[in-house]
Design a protein around this motif. Structure first.
Motif, PDB file in Angstrom:
ATOM      1  N   ARG A   1       5.901   3.180   3.928  1.00 12.27           N
ATOM      2  CA  ARG A   1       6.699   3.951   4.859  1.00 12.27           C
ATOM      3  C   ARG A   1       6.207   5.393   4.819  1.00 12.27           C
ATOM      4  O   ARG A   1       6.034   5.961   3.770  1.00 12.27           O
ATOM      5  CB  ARG A   1       8.159   3.871   4.447  1.00 12.27           C
ATOM      6  N   VAL A   2       5.990   5.976   5.968  1.00 15.38           N
ATOM      7  CA  VAL A   2       5.539   7.350   6.093  1.00 15.38           C
ATOM      8  C   VAL A   2       6.651   8.148   6.748  1.00 15.38           C
ATOM      9  O   VAL A   2       7.202   7.734   7.757  1.00 15.38           O
ATOM     10  CB  VAL A   2       4.266   7.452   6.960  1.00 15.38           C
ATOM     11  N   ASN A   3       6.982   9.275   6.176  1.00 16.47           N
ATOM     12  CA  ASN A   3       8.001  10.151   6.746  1.00 16.47           C
ATOM     13  C   ASN A   3       7.376  11.471   7.141  1.00 16.47           C
ATOM     14  O   ASN A   3       6.645  12.062   6.364  1.00 16.47           O
ATOM     15  CB  ASN A   3       9.096  10.442   5.712  1.00 16.47           C
ATOM     16  N   ARG A  43      14.844  10.833   2.596  1.00 18.92           N
ATOM     17  CA  ARG A  43      13.554  10.491   3.211  1.00 18.92           C
ATOM     18  C   ARG A  43      12.444  10.442   2.165  1.00 18.92           C
ATOM     19  O   ARG A  43      11.602   9.550   2.190  1.00 18.92           O
ATOM     20  CB  ARG A  43      13.182  11.498   4.299  1.00 18.92           C
ATOM     21  N   LEU A  44      12.435  11.406   1.255  1.00 21.48           N
ATOM     22  CA  LEU A  44      11.403  11.419   0.226  1.00 21.48           C
ATOM     23  C   LEU A  44      11.541  10.221  -0.706  1.00 21.48           C
ATOM     24  O   LEU A  44      10.538   9.645  -1.140  1.00 21.48           O
ATOM     25  CB  LEU A  44      11.448  12.727  -0.565  1.00 21.48           C
ATOM     26  N   GLN A  46      12.511   7.319   0.089  1.00 14.18           N
ATOM     27  CA  GLN A  46      12.097   6.123   0.817  1.00 14.18           C
ATOM     28  C   GLN A  46      10.601   6.075   1.096  1.00 14.18           C
ATOM     29  O   GLN A  46      10.058   5.031   1.442  1.00 14.18           O
ATOM     30  CB  GLN A  46      12.821   6.051   2.161  1.00 14.18           C
ATOM     31  N   ALA A  47       9.933   7.199   0.945  1.00 21.81           N
ATOM     32  CA  ALA A  47       8.547   7.322   1.408  1.00 21.81           C
ATOM     33  C   ALA A  47       7.536   6.797   0.401  1.00 21.81           C
ATOM     34  O   ALA A  47       7.744   6.871  -0.809  1.00 21.81           O
ATOM     35  CB  ALA A  47       8.233   8.779   1.720  1.00 21.81           C
ATOM     36  N   ASP A  48       6.447   6.281   0.918  1.00 21.42           N
ATOM     37  CA  ASP A  48       5.244   6.012   0.131  1.00 21.42           C
ATOM     38  C   ASP A  48       4.252   7.151   0.321  1.00 21.42           C
ATOM     39  O   ASP A  48       3.441   7.441  -0.549  1.00 21.42           O
ATOM     40  CB  ASP A  48       4.578   4.712   0.577  1.00 21.42           C
ATOM     41  N   VAL A  50       3.946  11.175   2.240  1.00 18.74           N
ATOM     42  CA  VAL A  50       4.579  12.299   2.923  1.00 18.74           C
ATOM     43  C   VAL A  50       3.484  13.069   3.656  1.00 18.74           C
ATOM     44  O   VAL A  50       2.433  13.367   3.087  1.00 18.74           O
ATOM     45  CB  VAL A  50       5.321  13.228   1.940  1.00 18.74           C
ATOM     46  N   VAL A  71       4.965  10.546  -4.584  1.00 19.32           N
ATOM     47  CA  VAL A  71       4.444   9.975  -3.341  1.00 19.32           C
ATOM     48  C   VAL A  71       3.042  10.522  -3.083  1.00 19.32           C
ATOM     49  O   VAL A  71       2.702  11.618  -3.515  1.00 19.32           O
ATOM     50  CB  VAL A  71       5.350  10.297  -2.132  1.00 19.32           C
TER      51      VAL A  71
END
Length: 159
Positions: A1-3, A43-44, A46-48, A50, A71
């Motif tokens: 996942r990318v945020n 969000r951070l 959840q992210a793989d 950033v 991340v």
């Protein structure tokens, strides 16, 4: 996942990335109706990866905060990011203002999950090492001690 948030990257990168690589889920951190700090933390977490798509920047609180979440980073190749990250293998850099280069950097990580995981682990190493709060406190203390060791005449010259 990318945020990543809204900005110059939004439309062009999402279009390119959706076409080229559907294995990454891209999430935009926009339309924030609640506490922005809580949203950023969520969000951070959840992210793989950033994304830090700045054309220029002097400092980034999001960069420092992201390191706390272990991340991988995709960051504009600007001096401030190079200075903070040094040679640590935590980021894929891209030319500032170039959505195609950003999409390419994201695609590299999407196609190499092992490298992405290694970059995330290296980010944790920075957070616990040279960029840790304890190291920052030690450096600050050293500056104050250096100032206190000066005699009054040396301090008077700088006033």
């Amino acid at each position: 996942r990318v945020n990543f948030g809204d900005g110059w990257v939004r439309d062009s990168v999402l279009e390119i990335f959706r076409e080229e690589n559907a294995r990454f889920r891209v999430v935009l951190a926009t339309d924030i109706d609640e506490d922005p700090e809580a949203v950023l933390d969520r969000r951070l977490a959840q992210a793989d990866v950033v994304v830090l798509p700045h054309r220029e920047v002097d400092a980034s609180g999001v960069l420092m905060k992201a390191l706390g979440y272990d991340v991988a980073l995709v960051a504009s190749d600007v001096p401030a990011f190079r200075e903070v990250l040094g040679t640590a293998p935590v980021a894929e850099f891209f030319a500032p203002g170039d959505p195609d280069a950003l999409a390419g950097a994201l695609a590299k990580l999407a196609l190499d999950p092992a490298r992405t995981a290694a970059m995330a682990a290296a980010a944790g190493g920075l957070r616990h090492g040279p960029l840790s709060w304890s190291r920052a406190a030690e450096a600050t203390e050293a500056v104050y001690e250096g100032c206190l060791r000066r005699d009054d005449t040396a301090l008077a010259v700088h006033r």
